[in-house]
Motif scaffolding. Structure first.
Motif, PDB file in Angstrom:
ATOM      1  N   ASN A 163       0.818  -1.224   0.000  1.00 50.13           N
ATOM      2  CA  ASN A 163       0.000   0.000   0.000  1.00 50.13           C
ATOM      3  C   ASN A 163       0.846   1.266   0.000  1.00 50.13           C
ATOM      4  OD1 ASN A 163      -2.539  -1.208  -0.085  1.00 50.13           O
ATOM      5  ND2 ASN A 163      -2.485  -1.613   2.111  1.00 50.13           N
ATOM      6  N   THR A 164       2.068   1.150  -0.508  1.00 50.66           N
ATOM      7  CA  THR A 164       2.937   2.320  -0.592  1.00 50.66           C
ATOM      8  C   THR A 164       3.507   2.440  -2.001  1.00 50.66           C
ATOM      9  OG1 THR A 164       4.951   1.142   0.068  1.00 50.66           O
ATOM     10  CG2 THR A 164       3.632   2.124   1.839  1.00 50.66           C
ATOM     11  N   LEU A 165       4.115   3.584  -2.248  1.00 49.18           N
ATOM     12  CA  LEU A 165       4.866   3.812  -3.478  1.00 49.18           C
ATOM     13  C   LEU A 165       6.330   3.965  -3.095  1.00 49.18           C
ATOM     14  CD1 LEU A 165       2.539   6.469  -5.090  1.00 49.18           C
ATOM     15  CD2 LEU A 165       2.960   4.187  -6.003  1.00 49.18           C
ATOM     16  N   GLU A 166       7.194   3.252  -3.801  1.00 46.53           N
ATOM     17  CA  GLU A 166       8.626   3.364  -3.574  1.00 46.53           C
ATOM     18  C   GLU A 166       9.265   3.938  -4.835  1.00 46.53           C
ATOM     19  OE1 GLU A 166      10.327  -0.312  -2.238  1.00 46.53           O
ATOM     20  OE2 GLU A 166       9.111  -0.313  -0.414  1.00 46.53           O
ATOM     21  N   THR A 167       9.960   5.051  -4.669  1.00 47.76           N
ATOM     22  CA  THR A 167      10.639   5.662  -5.803  1.00 47.76           C
ATOM     23  C   THR A 167      11.826   4.795  -6.199  1.00 47.76           C
ATOM     24  OG1 THR A 167       9.908   7.898  -5.298  1.00 47.76           O
ATOM     25  CG2 THR A 167      11.945   7.698  -6.552  1.00 47.76           C
ATOM     26  N   THR A 168      11.908   4.485  -7.479  1.00 50.36           N
ATOM     27  CA  THR A 168      13.003   3.651  -7.984  1.00 50.36           C
ATOM     28  C   THR A 168      14.013   4.444  -8.791  1.00 50.36           C
ATOM     29  OG1 THR A 168      11.689   3.052  -9.916  1.00 50.36           O
ATOM     30  CG2 THR A 168      11.570   1.574  -8.024  1.00 50.36           C
ATOM     31  N   ALA A 169      13.639   5.659  -9.200  1.00 55.40           N
ATOM     32  CA  ALA A 169      14.572   6.495  -9.966  1.00 55.40           C
ATOM     33  C   ALA A 169      14.188   7.958  -9.824  1.00 55.40           C
ATOM     34  CB  ALA A 169      14.561   6.103 -11.440  1.00 55.40           C
ATOM     35  N   VAL A 170      15.214   8.796  -9.717  1.00 57.67           N
ATOM     36  CA  VAL A 170      15.067  10.249  -9.773  1.00 57.67           C
ATOM     37  C   VAL A 170      16.206  10.750 -10.646  1.00 57.67           C
ATOM     38  CG1 VAL A 170      15.178  12.425  -8.489  1.00 57.67           C
ATOM     39  CG2 VAL A 170      13.984  10.467  -7.492  1.00 57.67           C
ATOM     40  N   VAL A 171      15.870  11.562 -11.635  1.00 57.85           N
ATOM     41  CA  VAL A 171      16.893  12.105 -12.531  1.00 57.85           C
ATOM     42  C   VAL A 171      16.786  13.618 -12.578  1.00 57.85           C
ATOM     43  CG1 VAL A 171      16.955  10.043 -13.988  1.00 57.85           C
ATOM     44  CG2 VAL A 171      15.467  11.943 -14.614  1.00 57.85           C
ATOM     45  N   GLY A 172      17.918  14.250 -12.839  1.00 51.26           N
ATOM     46  CA  GLY A 172      17.959  15.684 -13.075  1.00 51.26           C
ATOM     47  C   GLY A 172      18.457  15.930 -14.487  1.00 51.26           C
ATOM     48  N   VAL A 173      18.053  17.047 -15.068  1.00 47.64           N
ATOM     49  CA  VAL A 173      18.441  17.322 -16.457  1.00 47.64           C
ATOM     50  C   VAL A 173      19.302  18.564 -16.602  1.00 47.64           C
ATOM     51  CG1 VAL A 173      16.414  16.138 -17.382  1.00 47.64           C
ATOM     52  CG2 VAL A 173      16.318  18.598 -16.981  1.00 47.64           C
ATOM     53  N   ASP A 174      19.569  19.232 -15.496  1.00 49.02           N
ATOM     54  CA  ASP A 174      20.338  20.468 -15.560  1.00 49.02           C
ATOM     55  C   ASP A 174      21.469  20.391 -14.544  1.00 49.02           C
ATOM     56  OD1 ASP A 174      21.290  23.108 -15.504  1.00 49.02           O
ATOM     57  OD2 ASP A 174      19.287  23.946 -15.844  1.00 49.02           O
ATOM     58  N   GLU A 175      22.679  20.423 -15.028  1.00 50.90           N
ATOM     59  CA  GLU A 175      23.868  20.320 -14.169  1.00 50.90           C
ATOM     60  C   GLU A 175      23.879  21.401 -13.094  1.00 50.90           C
ATOM     61  OE1 GLU A 175      26.657  18.135 -12.846  1.00 50.90           O
ATOM     62  OE2 GLU A 175      25.531  17.448 -14.574  1.00 50.90           O
ATOM     63  N   GLU A 176      23.291  22.549 -13.393  1.00 40.60           N
ATOM     64  CA  GLU A 176      23.244  23.661 -12.437  1.00 40.60           C
ATOM     65  C   GLU A 176      22.532  23.266 -11.141  1.00 40.60           C
ATOM     66  OE1 GLU A 176      21.454  28.225 -12.224  1.00 40.60           O
ATOM     67  OE2 GLU A 176      21.426  27.139 -14.121  1.00 40.60           O
ATOM     68  N   TYR A 177      21.575  22.357 -11.243  1.00 44.45           N
ATOM     69  CA  TYR A 177      20.781  21.951 -10.084  1.00 44.45           C
ATOM     70  C   TYR A 177      21.122  20.538  -9.609  1.00 44.45           C
ATOM     71  CZ  TYR A 177      18.156  25.934 -11.826  1.00 44.45           C
ATOM     72  OH  TYR A 177      17.799  27.180 -12.285  1.00 44.45           O
ATOM     73  N   ALA A 178      22.280  20.027  -9.975  1.00 43.99           N
ATOM     74  CA  ALA A 178      22.661  18.646  -9.647  1.00 43.99           C
ATOM     75  C   ALA A 178      22.637  18.391  -8.143  1.00 43.99           C
ATOM     76  CB  ALA A 178      24.032  18.319 -10.227  1.00 43.99           C
TER      77      ALA A 178
END
Length: 162
Positions: free
Chosen positions: A21-36
């Motif tokens: 009954n939960t959600l588990e994040t399996t991936a998070v990506v960023g697209v801008d090196e400025e905000y890495a």
């Protein structure tokens, strides 16, 4: 995930899948090196913090519970309003979120996950056509996950151990 996030003008994107009954994040990506650094801080927190699938579990949990996309054009317009503990904690782990979009991932009308994207620092625009396209893509993700699960079940049956 990277291409979707970049194509639709978001700074970070994530994907979470249902487990009980939960959600588990399996991936998070960023697209801008400025905000890495911002993306990495959020990634570490989000991937270690499951979200309940419930109406009062925050935006991601509500998206999975109701099975509808949730689009917040400008978080700063609603940041003063009461919000769930999960959403408050999320805001502590990401710098200056402005636009937030969640899309349920479905397979055979069952919610199996959530695709989410965040635009940092600047407000983002999302058209109805974009939401329709992302909803279709989320359905394809759902079908791909199901096919992968079925393959994992069928493979041992096809190739029994020696």
């Amino acid at each position: 995930l990277y291409q979707l996030t970049r194509t639709y003008g978001f700074t970070l994107g994530g994907i979470a899948f249902k487990k009980d009954n939960t959600l588990e994040t399996t991936a998070v990506v960023g697209v801008d090196e400025e905000y890495a650094d911002d993306v990495e801080q959020y990634r570490q927190w989000r991937m270690s913090t499951p979200v309940d699938i419930a109406p009062k579990a925050g935006v991601i949990g509500a998206c999975a519970y109701y099975g509808n996309h949730i689009f917040i054009p400008d978080i700063s317009d609603i940041a003063h309003l009461p919000m769930t503990a999960n959403d408050q904690e999320a805001l502590e782990h990401v710098t200056k979120p402005r636009t937030f979009l969640t899309i349920p991932i479905k397979c055979h009308d069952q919610i199996i996950g959530v695709l989410y994207m965040v635009k940092l620092f600047k407000k983002g625009a999302v058209k109805d056509d974009d939401i329709s396209t992302l909803t279709a893509l989320a359905s394809y993700i759902g079908i791909a996950v199901e096919n992968s699960d079925l393959y994992a079940i069928a493979k041992p049956l096809k190739d029994p151990p020696l």
